[in-house]
Scaffold this active site. Structure first.
Site, PDB file in Angstrom:
ATOM      1  N   MET A  30       0.884  -1.100   0.080  1.00 20.79           N
ATOM      2  CA  MET A  30      -0.119  -0.045  -0.073  1.00 20.79           C
ATOM      3  C   MET A  30       0.897   1.347   0.060  1.00 20.79           C
ATOM      4  SD  MET A  30      -3.477  -0.767   2.009  1.00 20.79           S
ATOM      5  CE  MET A  30      -2.993  -0.748   3.634  1.00 20.79           C
ATOM      6  N   ALA A  35      12.117  -0.292   4.835  1.00 24.09           N
ATOM      7  CA  ALA A  35      13.040  -1.536   4.825  1.00 24.09           C
ATOM      8  C   ALA A  35      12.392  -2.983   4.641  1.00 24.09           C
ATOM      9  CB  ALA A  35      14.290  -1.469   5.835  1.00 24.09           C
ATOM     10  N   HIS A  37       9.366  -3.614   3.278  1.00 27.42           N
ATOM     11  CA  HIS A  37       9.161  -3.795   2.068  1.00 27.42           C
ATOM     12  C   HIS A  37       9.994  -4.263   1.111  1.00 27.42           C
ATOM     13  CE1 HIS A  37       5.888  -0.865   3.539  1.00 27.42           C
ATOM     14  NE2 HIS A  37       5.156  -2.023   3.105  1.00 27.42           N
ATOM     15  N   GLN A  61     -10.314  -2.614   2.411  1.00 27.26           N
ATOM     16  CA  GLN A  61      -9.704  -3.346   3.565  1.00 27.26           C
ATOM     17  C   GLN A  61      -9.666  -2.433   4.708  1.00 27.26           C
ATOM     18  OE1 GLN A  61      -5.901  -4.188   1.439  1.00 27.26           O
ATOM     19  NE2 GLN A  61      -5.162  -3.878   3.651  1.00 27.26           N
ATOM     20  N   SER A 187       6.720  -0.648  10.114  1.00 26.95           N
ATOM     21  CA  SER A 187       5.331  -0.507   9.925  1.00 26.95           C
ATOM     22  C   SER A 187       5.189   0.890   9.442  1.00 26.95           C
ATOM     23  CB  SER A 187       4.495  -0.923  10.958  1.00 26.95           C
ATOM     24  OG  SER A 187       3.119  -0.552  10.587  1.00 26.95           O
TER      25      SER A 187
END
Ligand code: PAF
Length: 281
Positions: A30, A35, A37, A61, A187
């Site tokens: 998204m 790091a 990803h 979602q 995150s």
């Protein structure tokens, strides 16, 4: 690295690679990449000839009171990061490309059982949105391999199950969670934390480690869950769940089960909801 927004351009690029006998990997995201990803990209790169990353903040979602509007959108920065990290093609579709009949108005995928607990219980409809968008991305890209982070452990299980149930021709790979030095799982939502909250946040990982240790010492699952929950509450978290489950299907394990387990936590710090997990073996 090529960036495409529409389906004909995506399909043309993939057809070109396929005509040369090349394999294709997909890393769905998204955006607001970090790091964590890029480690997914690296895993894909090691398995296939060509890597596609998608950046799409999927409206279906997010629940009505969730952070869809404020979810960070940083496409230019993501583009640069993907190019540096070995991505061949960025697919960044508009909502109308993913949902030609309107978000939430078209066909939807529901994966039963594994979606009904934990995140699924706290975020009704969330996994329908995830399964639907991932299924669409699989149909659009038709990858040989798709890589997802183990940080979203339940999401990974949902996708594995959907792929098996619908016989989708893609190999799903789970990538280890990337952590900051103090243990906090990387995150995009970490950036919402104040300095004070950021200092507290690693306690989630510390609690998971303690849960693993206590289970290893033979303590009963329910006691370990209660101890962990109180510890987080005392530190200022508002936990949605603190649970030890069977890693394979997220069902509640029998009292005698000591292997193949995973501890999962979702907890709020102020308005920010953090999730993390730890497998026990
Ligand atoms: O994990 C995510 O970033 C999203 O849930 C995904 C898999 C890209 C689907 O929108």
């Amino acid at each position: 690295m090529q960036t495409v927004q529409d389906l004909p351009a995506l399909r043309a690029a993939i057809r070109g690679w396929r005509s040369q006998g090349q394999t294709v990997g997909l890393v769905p995201t998204m955006g607001n990449l970090h790091a964590g990803h890029y480690s997914l990209l690296k895993l894909a790169r090691a398995r296939v000839d060509r890597v596609v990353a998608s950046v799409f903040v999927n409206p279906t979602q997010f629940g009505p009171n969730e952070d869809f509007e404020r979810y960070p959108r940083t496409l230019a920065q993501d583009q640069a990061g993907l190019a540096e990290n070995g991505c061949d093609l960025l697919f960044a579709p508009e909502v109308a490309t993913m949902y030609p009949f309107g978000a939430g108005q078209g066909a939807s995928i529901r994966v039963p059982q594994v979606t009904e607990t934990l995140e699924g219980a706290h975020r009704p409809g969330h996994f329908d949105g995830v399964a639907t968008v991932v299924c669409k991305l699989f149909n659009m890209v038709q990858p040989d391999v798709a890589v997802f982070g183990q940080k979203d452990f339940q999401q990974l299980k949902v996708i594995e199950r959907m792929v098996r149930d619908l016989a989708l021709p893609v190999m799903v790979v789970g990538a280890p969670t990337q952590r900051a030095d103090d243990g906090l799982a990387l995150s995009s939502r970490n950036q919402y934390l104040s300095a004070e909250q950021r200092a507290l946040a690693p306690q989630i990982h510390a609690t998971l480690l303690q849960m693993r240790e206590l289970v290893g010492k033979g303590h009963a699952r329910h006691i370990v869950e209660e101890v962990a929950q109180s510890k987080l509450e005392r530190a200022g978290f508002v936990p949605d769940y603190v649970a030890i489950r069977r890693a394979e299907d997220l069902a509640e394990p029998d009292a005698s089960e000591r292997t193949g387990l995973v501890a999962l936590i979702a907890a709020r710090l102020g308005t920010t909801r953090l999730i993390d997990n730890l497998q026990f073996d």
